[in-house]
Motif scaffolding. Sequence first.
Motif, PDB file in Angstrom:
ATOM      1  N   THR A 178      47.046  51.068  38.131  1.00  0.00           N
ATOM      2  CA  THR A 178      47.702  50.085  38.995  1.00  0.00           C
ATOM      3  C   THR A 178      48.433  49.002  38.202  1.00  0.00           C
ATOM      4  OG1 THR A 178      45.613  48.840  39.160  1.00  0.00           O
ATOM      5  CG2 THR A 178      46.092  50.426  40.887  1.00  0.00           C
ATOM      6  N   GLU A 179      47.891  48.647  37.035  1.00  0.00           N
ATOM      7  CA  GLU A 179      48.544  47.618  36.223  1.00  0.00           C
ATOM      8  C   GLU A 179      49.897  48.102  35.707  1.00  0.00           C
ATOM      9  OE1 GLU A 179      45.881  46.396  33.174  1.00  0.00           O
ATOM     10  OE2 GLU A 179      44.602  45.227  34.535  1.00  0.00           O
ATOM     11  N   LYS A 180      49.905  49.300  35.148  1.00  0.00           N
ATOM     12  CA  LYS A 180      51.160  49.851  34.620  1.00  0.00           C
ATOM     13  C   LYS A 180      52.148  50.144  35.751  1.00  0.00           C
ATOM     14  CE  LYS A 180      49.076  51.967  30.514  1.00  0.00           C
ATOM     15  NZ  LYS A 180      48.786  53.249  29.808  1.00  0.00           N
ATOM     16  N   LEU A 181      51.612  50.608  36.872  1.00  0.00           N
ATOM     17  CA  LEU A 181      52.477  50.926  38.010  1.00  0.00           C
ATOM     18  C   LEU A 181      53.129  49.670  38.572  1.00  0.00           C
ATOM     19  CD1 LEU A 181      53.491  53.152  39.904  1.00  0.00           C
ATOM     20  CD2 LEU A 181      51.454  52.804  41.314  1.00  0.00           C
ATOM     21  N   SER A 182      52.343  48.612  38.741  1.00  0.00           N
ATOM     22  CA  SER A 182      52.904  47.370  39.273  1.00  0.00           C
ATOM     23  C   SER A 182      53.885  46.750  38.287  1.00  0.00           C
ATOM     24  CB  SER A 182      51.788  46.376  39.618  1.00  0.00           C
ATOM     25  OG  SER A 182      50.968  46.101  38.497  1.00  0.00           O
ATOM     26  N   ASP A 183      53.609  46.886  36.980  1.00  0.00           N
ATOM     27  CA  ASP A 183      54.538  46.373  35.960  1.00  0.00           C
ATOM     28  C   ASP A 183      55.899  47.058  36.068  1.00  0.00           C
ATOM     29  OD1 ASP A 183      52.575  44.737  35.012  1.00  0.00           O
ATOM     30  OD2 ASP A 183      52.213  45.829  33.158  1.00  0.00           O
ATOM     31  N   ILE A 184      55.885  48.392  36.197  1.00  0.00           N
ATOM     32  CA  ILE A 184      57.151  49.136  36.237  1.00  0.00           C
ATOM     33  C   ILE A 184      57.905  48.842  37.528  1.00  0.00           C
ATOM     34  CG2 ILE A 184      56.468  51.313  37.351  1.00  0.00           C
ATOM     35  CD1 ILE A 184      58.370  51.203  34.069  1.00  0.00           C
ATOM     36  N   SER A 233      59.144  35.528  34.204  1.00  0.00           N
ATOM     37  CA  SER A 233      58.073  34.762  33.556  1.00  0.00           C
ATOM     38  C   SER A 233      56.702  35.322  33.921  1.00  0.00           C
ATOM     39  CB  SER A 233      58.160  33.286  33.950  1.00  0.00           C
ATOM     40  OG  SER A 233      57.968  33.126  35.346  1.00  0.00           O
ATOM     41  N   LYS A 234      56.564  35.797  35.157  1.00  0.00           N
ATOM     42  CA  LYS A 234      55.280  36.337  35.609  1.00  0.00           C
ATOM     43  C   LYS A 234      54.942  37.632  34.872  1.00  0.00           C
ATOM     44  CE  LYS A 234      51.808  35.778  38.459  1.00  0.00           C
ATOM     45  NZ  LYS A 234      50.949  34.596  38.380  1.00  0.00           N
ATOM     46  N   LEU A 235      55.930  38.473  34.664  1.00  0.00           N
ATOM     47  CA  LEU A 235      55.726  39.714  33.916  1.00  0.00           C
ATOM     48  C   LEU A 235      55.225  39.414  32.495  1.00  0.00           C
ATOM     49  CD1 LEU A 235      58.739  41.993  34.890  1.00  0.00           C
ATOM     50  CD2 LEU A 235      56.355  42.731  34.750  1.00  0.00           C
ATOM     51  N   LYS A 236      55.873  38.461  31.844  1.00  0.00           N
ATOM     52  CA  LYS A 236      55.474  38.102  30.472  1.00  0.00           C
ATOM     53  C   LYS A 236      54.064  37.515  30.455  1.00  0.00           C
ATOM     54  CE  LYS A 236      60.219  37.117  28.947  1.00  0.00           C
ATOM     55  NZ  LYS A 236      61.143  36.050  28.502  1.00  0.00           N
ATOM     56  N   GLU A 237      53.768  36.697  31.452  1.00  0.00           N
ATOM     57  CA  GLU A 237      52.469  36.042  31.536  1.00  0.00           C
ATOM     58  C   GLU A 237      51.330  37.059  31.697  1.00  0.00           C
ATOM     59  OE1 GLU A 237      50.080  33.618  34.977  1.00  0.00           O
ATOM     60  OE2 GLU A 237      52.205  33.090  34.658  1.00  0.00           O
ATOM     61  N   ILE A 238      51.514  38.009  32.625  1.00  0.00           N
ATOM     62  CA  ILE A 238      50.465  38.996  32.894  1.00  0.00           C
ATOM     63  C   ILE A 238      50.297  39.960  31.725  1.00  0.00           C
ATOM     64  CG2 ILE A 238      49.875  40.955  34.373  1.00  0.00           C
ATOM     65  CD1 ILE A 238      50.934  39.421  36.738  1.00  0.00           C
ATOM     66  N   LYS A 239      51.393  40.398  31.143  1.00  0.00           N
ATOM     67  CA  LYS A 239      51.297  41.311  29.993  1.00  0.00           C
ATOM     68  C   LYS A 239      50.625  40.637  28.810  1.00  0.00           C
ATOM     69  CE  LYS A 239      55.223  44.298  31.173  1.00  0.00           C
ATOM     70  NZ  LYS A 239      56.580  44.737  30.799  1.00  0.00           N
ATOM     71  N   LYS A 240      50.899  39.332  28.607  1.00  0.00           N
ATOM     72  CA  LYS A 240      50.284  38.594  27.506  1.00  0.00           C
ATOM     73  C   LYS A 240      48.791  38.457  27.721  1.00  0.00           C
ATOM     74  CE  LYS A 240      50.715  34.336  24.834  1.00  0.00           C
ATOM     75  NZ  LYS A 240      51.422  33.027  24.711  1.00  0.00           N
ATOM     76  N   SER A 241      48.366  38.267  28.963  1.00  0.00           N
ATOM     77  CA  SER A 241      46.936  38.084  29.272  1.00  0.00           C
ATOM     78  C   SER A 241      46.136  39.362  29.015  1.00  0.00           C
ATOM     79  CB  SER A 241      46.756  37.663  30.734  1.00  0.00           C
ATOM     80  OG  SER A 241      47.103  38.707  31.609  1.00  0.00           O
ATOM     81  N   ARG A 242      46.809  40.521  28.971  1.00  0.00           N
ATOM     82  CA  ARG A 242      46.112  41.790  28.738  1.00  0.00           C
ATOM     83  C   ARG A 242      45.966  42.120  27.262  1.00  0.00           C
ATOM     84  NH1 ARG A 242      49.876  44.965  32.940  1.00  0.00           N
ATOM     85  NH2 ARG A 242      49.102  44.096  34.885  1.00  0.00           N
ATOM     86  N   GLU A 243      46.707  41.389  26.437  1.00  0.00           N
ATOM     87  CA  GLU A 243      46.678  41.678  24.992  1.00  0.00           C
ATOM     88  C   GLU A 243      45.358  41.221  24.359  1.00  0.00           C
ATOM     89  OE1 GLU A 243      50.146  39.773  23.443  1.00  0.00           O
ATOM     90  OE2 GLU A 243      51.532  41.226  24.325  1.00  0.00           O
TER      91      GLU A 243
END
Length: 440
Positions: A403-409, A430-440
């Motif tokens: 779901t994370e990868k699907l919602s990102d795409i 900005s939201k895309l960058k924020e969520i992807k950064k939080s998963r790192e």
Amino acid sequence: MKLSFWLKHKIGIKRWIFMGFLSLMFIICGMLIAVTPNSTQEKIILSLFFVLLGSVGIILAAIKTVNAIVKTINLEMCKGKVSSNEIMGKVMEKRSLSKGPKIVVVGGGTGLSTMLRGIKKYTSNITAIVTVADDGGGSGVLREDLGMLPPGDIRNCILALADTEPVMEELLQYRFKDGALKGQSFGNLFLAAMDGISDNFMEAVQKMSSVLAVTGNVLPVTLENVKIKAVLENGKVVQGESIIPSTALQEKSSIDKIVMEPGNAEALPEAVSAIMNADAVILGPGSLYTSVIPNLLVDGIRDALESTLALKMYVCNIMTQPGESDNYTVSDHVKALQNHGGKYIIDDVIVNTGEVSKGLRDKYLDKGSELVLLDKDKLQELGVGIIQGNFVKIKKGYLRHDTEKLSDIIMSAILEKNLEDMKSRAYLSSKLKEIKKSRE
């Protein structure tokens, strides 16, 4: 603030939660008494008494609970135990999500509700349009006994978008194991009780959504009592969503088309409006012929999909489904949707290109399922774009969309589309960058 926070404080909230739960039980008992065979006048009067008593109890419990919570927030802020920053953080988060794109998802089944959990991290402007053709399982029983629309898929979408404690979600998903309620979900009974004290099913859905603090809206595609039929390629007609796949397998004949009864069932006006005003409309994932396509047969949905300026995407299933999409490629899925809903209802198809282990493939092959193959040339002939990605996720030994990868795409695709609202684009980036950064 978690439920444990409120329960630790002596503010009377436990007694009101208990009262609300007890009141709900009164309503359910009243409804069960009403549908028992050989109902007498005394039983009907007793049923009405239980429902009325339970309704009053729920309203009183809700009012008292809200008052207690507000009082405690003020008290704890004074003591410094609950910071204004914590409260303001939640307020700002909600404001931030309200700037997100308007997304409409159309379908049914567990795949749809699972995808919603990922999308709600990006936007609160979500509308889930859900099929009501289900006639099997606990939903089918309630549909037959109470004359209500099937609650199962609606319940799952409400829970996916709800802001609830894990224990509350576990309670609403709980299925009784014994007795007259065996196989029934508590959440289905909750929605059935709401339906009993509401003017119509839509009002019941709205009330349940309000109680569970749902992000966005969950809408039944129609309020009419619809059923679907499958016309197989051998000419046999199969009536009933729950037996279509098994009958197709038994007949060794694939599905030619799906027909809805009544044929002039009208879409909920709010559903049509949501599609027309959306930034993006997503079909699926879910069972092709029994979860996604039935929505396209409701009057108003097809026209709205062809007329909207929204980006229209179809999330293709990772595996074929026995009795529904045996040996189907991605283009076969798209052709089935176009045959039922029109040529212009899909702009892009989202396809998994991630690897699946041989062991898992063999496990699915034993059950008659195989990977849906991507045939790019045929998709181009159909005029449909392709969005590829690795969306494979293994959960409890089963293959699911990540779901994370699907919602990102999905969000990236919306971002690339030229939206008129530049603020929405800036927010989403900005939201895309924020969520992807939080998963790192």
